[in-house]
Design a protein around this motif. Sequence first.
Motif, PDB file in Angstrom:
ATOM      1  N   GLN A   1      -1.484  -2.844  10.306  1.00  0.00           N
ATOM      2  CA  GLN A   1      -0.397  -2.655   9.335  1.00  0.00           C
ATOM      3  C   GLN A   1      -0.354  -3.841   8.360  1.00  0.00           C
ATOM      4  O   GLN A   1      -0.127  -3.664   7.160  1.00  0.00           O
TER       5      GLN A   1
ATOM      6  N   LYS B   1      -2.151  -3.338  -0.213  1.00  0.00           N
ATOM      7  CA  LYS B   1      -1.314  -2.373  -0.921  1.00  0.00           C
ATOM      8  C   LYS B   1      -1.229  -2.639  -2.423  1.00  0.00           C
ATOM      9  O   LYS B   1      -1.465  -1.751  -3.233  1.00  0.00           O
TER      10      LYS B   1
ATOM     11  N   ASP C   1      -3.022  -3.248   5.812  1.00  0.00           N
ATOM     12  CA  ASP C   1      -2.574  -2.249   4.836  1.00  0.00           C
ATOM     13  C   ASP C   1      -1.620  -2.873   3.820  1.00  0.00           C
ATOM     14  O   ASP C   1      -1.733  -2.639   2.617  1.00  0.00           O
ATOM     15  N   ASN C   2      -0.673  -3.670   4.306  1.00  0.00           N
ATOM     16  CA  ASN C   2       0.276  -4.338   3.409  1.00  0.00           C
ATOM     17  C   ASN C   2      -0.414  -5.346   2.501  1.00  0.00           C
ATOM     18  O   ASN C   2      -0.065  -5.477   1.328  1.00  0.00           O
TER      19      ASN C   2
ATOM     20  N   LEU D   1       5.227  -9.486   0.419  1.00  0.00           N
ATOM     21  CA  LEU D   1       4.474  -9.010   1.584  1.00  0.00           C
ATOM     22  C   LEU D   1       3.610 -10.107   2.181  1.00  0.00           C
ATOM     23  O   LEU D   1       3.472 -10.206   3.401  1.00  0.00           O
TER      24      LEU D   1
ATOM     25  N   ASN E   1       3.510 -11.161   6.014  1.00  0.00           N
ATOM     26  CA  ASN E   1       2.227 -11.086   6.717  1.00  0.00           C
ATOM     27  C   ASN E   1       1.818 -12.437   7.284  1.00  0.00           C
ATOM     28  O   ASN E   1       1.292 -12.521   8.394  1.00  0.00           O
TER      29      ASN E   1
END
Length: 192
Positions: free
Chosen positions: A17, A24, A20-21, A55, A59
């Motif tokens: 995840q 993005k 993905d972030n 993000l 992260n």
Amino acid sequence: MELTVDEIQNIRETLEQVWDNDQKYRSSFNSEELLKKYGKDSKEVKAILCECAKLDEINLEIITNIINKYGWLGEKTIGFKANMALFLVIQHSNLEIQLKYLPIIEQAVKDGNLRLKDYAIFKDRIEVEQNNCQIYGSQLEWNDEKGEYQLLPIIDPEEVDERRKAVGLEPMGEALARYGLDWEEIKHKNSV
């Protein structure tokens, strides 16, 4: 520390995840079409960068907690995508964070838990951030005036393809062609 199958699965899912972030907004920011249309200093690009920075902060907290608790887990343990999430978040961080985790990344490479070509790109990024010439020629920046990417300075450009080959990167000509740049022309300009 021995991890259970469930712990590994949870870490893998969390890091996937994170990956993905991480990607993005970067895919849209790196779009040449977007940069040509608005320019790198436009409000549109700045809005994307702002969302990306939010993000990145989230992260970074996640991956530093994982690395600080478990060390660099590696692809064999958590899979390719999760392993790359650890790397990409640090690579996309500021210089202070990059330098802090440089020894851990170097050890991950030695242990076979990170590809040498990823380390080479990371090393170039650090050199550029420190206003030095890059080693492997992996770093470019957008030039609004020319409406194209430009290659940032390289140490000993005549030997760069040998260095790239040694770490598993494609030749400069192939890498730059994706950006519509001609390596022979760039080399010639830099050697004159």
